[in-house]
Scaffold this motif. Structure first.
Motif, PDB file in Angstrom:
ATOM      1  N   UNK A 174      34.943  57.554  46.899  1.00 12.18           N
ATOM      2  CA  UNK A 174      36.354  56.458  46.781  1.00 12.18           C
ATOM      3  C   UNK A 174      37.454  57.403  45.108  1.00 12.18           C
ATOM      4  N   UNK A 175      38.800  56.621  44.989  1.00 11.91           N
ATOM      5  CA  UNK A 175      39.123  57.245  44.476  1.00 11.91           C
ATOM      6  C   UNK A 175      39.559  55.984  42.800  1.00 11.91           C
ATOM      7  N   UNK A 176      38.879  54.873  43.386  1.00 14.80           N
ATOM      8  CA  UNK A 176      38.704  53.783  42.250  1.00 14.80           C
ATOM      9  C   UNK A 176      37.821  53.396  42.957  1.00 14.80           C
ATOM     10  N   UNK A 177      37.853  51.986  41.715  1.00 16.09           N
ATOM     11  CA  UNK A 177      35.879  51.263  42.052  1.00 16.09           C
ATOM     12  C   UNK A 177      37.550  50.074  43.014  1.00 16.09           C
ATOM     13  N   UNK A 178      36.111  49.529  43.022  1.00 18.55           N
ATOM     14  CA  UNK A 178      36.629  48.398  43.866  1.00 18.55           C
ATOM     15  C   UNK A 178      36.838  48.676  45.913  1.00 18.55           C
ATOM     16  N   UNK A 179      37.458  49.455  46.401  1.00 21.22           N
ATOM     17  CA  UNK A 179      37.819  49.631  47.280  1.00 21.22           C
ATOM     18  C   UNK A 179      37.054  49.378  48.121  1.00 21.22           C
ATOM     19  N   UNK A 180      35.481  49.715  47.998  1.00 20.64           N
ATOM     20  CA  UNK A 180      35.108  49.751  49.194  1.00 20.64           C
ATOM     21  C   UNK A 180      33.664  48.803  48.612  1.00 20.64           C
TER      22      UNK A 180
END
Length: 230
Positions: free
Chosen positions: A24-30
């Motif tokens: 994922x391109x950023x934390x917390x997205x999945x």
């Protein structure tokens, strides 16, 4: 005045991603993505974690160890802008920086005692397997969450953009506890933003599997799920 500093790897994170592609391109997205943080032997001291269980989220300070370069550029092309516009490196989360360090906010799902000492179980990480961790800090809501903060060109979360189709026979090859996480990763569209070829087949390693897929419009179709190599 000191110009250089020596830092030490205090831990390594273990995730389902063996390559940068798919992360994922950023934390917390999945949020369904689970990982473990295992401390290096010299930092396996239970006293260092005293009180950590009272926090729901953590900051991980880590190294872009797969993106280390001998030089740097003052501008980069953020994937969020389709790779078509240049922005100042300090206005982005690009891994290509003067110092290849990053910051990720993850949910603390638990602390377990193992043969490797205390291990942190976290959710929502955006790191490759084996990434070195330099520091861990508690997330403090009143200090770290600024409700009036401006988000620049990344003001709105990217969110899920694709419908994911996984044929039943392939779904059965994915461990049940990994299905939601994989679907979430695919729905975020892991392709480079500038690629939009419905005939192209993409693939990446996830949880010991090699997953291949194609994208036509807003529909991502999983083409194969095979046991990974190595």
């Amino acid at each position: 005045m000191y110009q250089d500093f020596t830092m030490h790897t205090i831990a390594r994170i273990h995730t389902d991603f063996t390559t940068k592609f798919g992360v994922p391109r950023q934390s917390g997205l999945v949020g369904a993505l689970e990982a473990t943080v295992v401390f290096e032997p010299e930092y396996r001291n239970a006293d260092a974690l005293r009180g950590l269980e009272g926090f729901s989220h953590l900051w991980l300070v880590w190294v872009f160890n797969q993106a280390i370069r001998s030089d740097w550029s003052p501008t980069v092309r953020p994937p969020r802008l389709g790779g078509n516009q240049r922005m100042g490196v300090f206005a982005t989360r690009s891994p290509f920086r003067p110092n290849p360090i990053a910051l990720s906010c993850v949910e603390l799902a638990g602390i377990e005692q193992t043969e490797q000492g205390a291990v942190l179980r976290v959710r929502g990480a955006d790191l490759m397997d084996g990434t070195p961790i330099l520091d861990i800090k508690p997330y403090i809501p009143y200090a770290d969450c600024k409700i009036d903060a401006q988000g620049g060109f990344a003001a709105a979360p990217a969110g899920e953009t694709l419908e994911v189709v996984i044929p039943e026979d392939m779904l059965e090859r994915i461990p049940p506890d990994r299905r939601e996480a994989l679907r979430g990763v695919l729905a975020q569209d892991p392709r480079p933003h500038y690629q939009n070829d419905p005939e192209r087949v993409y693939g990446f390693g996830f949880a010991g599997l090699e997953v291949k897929f194609s994208v036509d419009g807003t529909v991502l179709t999983v083409l194969s799920v095979e046991k990974g190599h190595g």
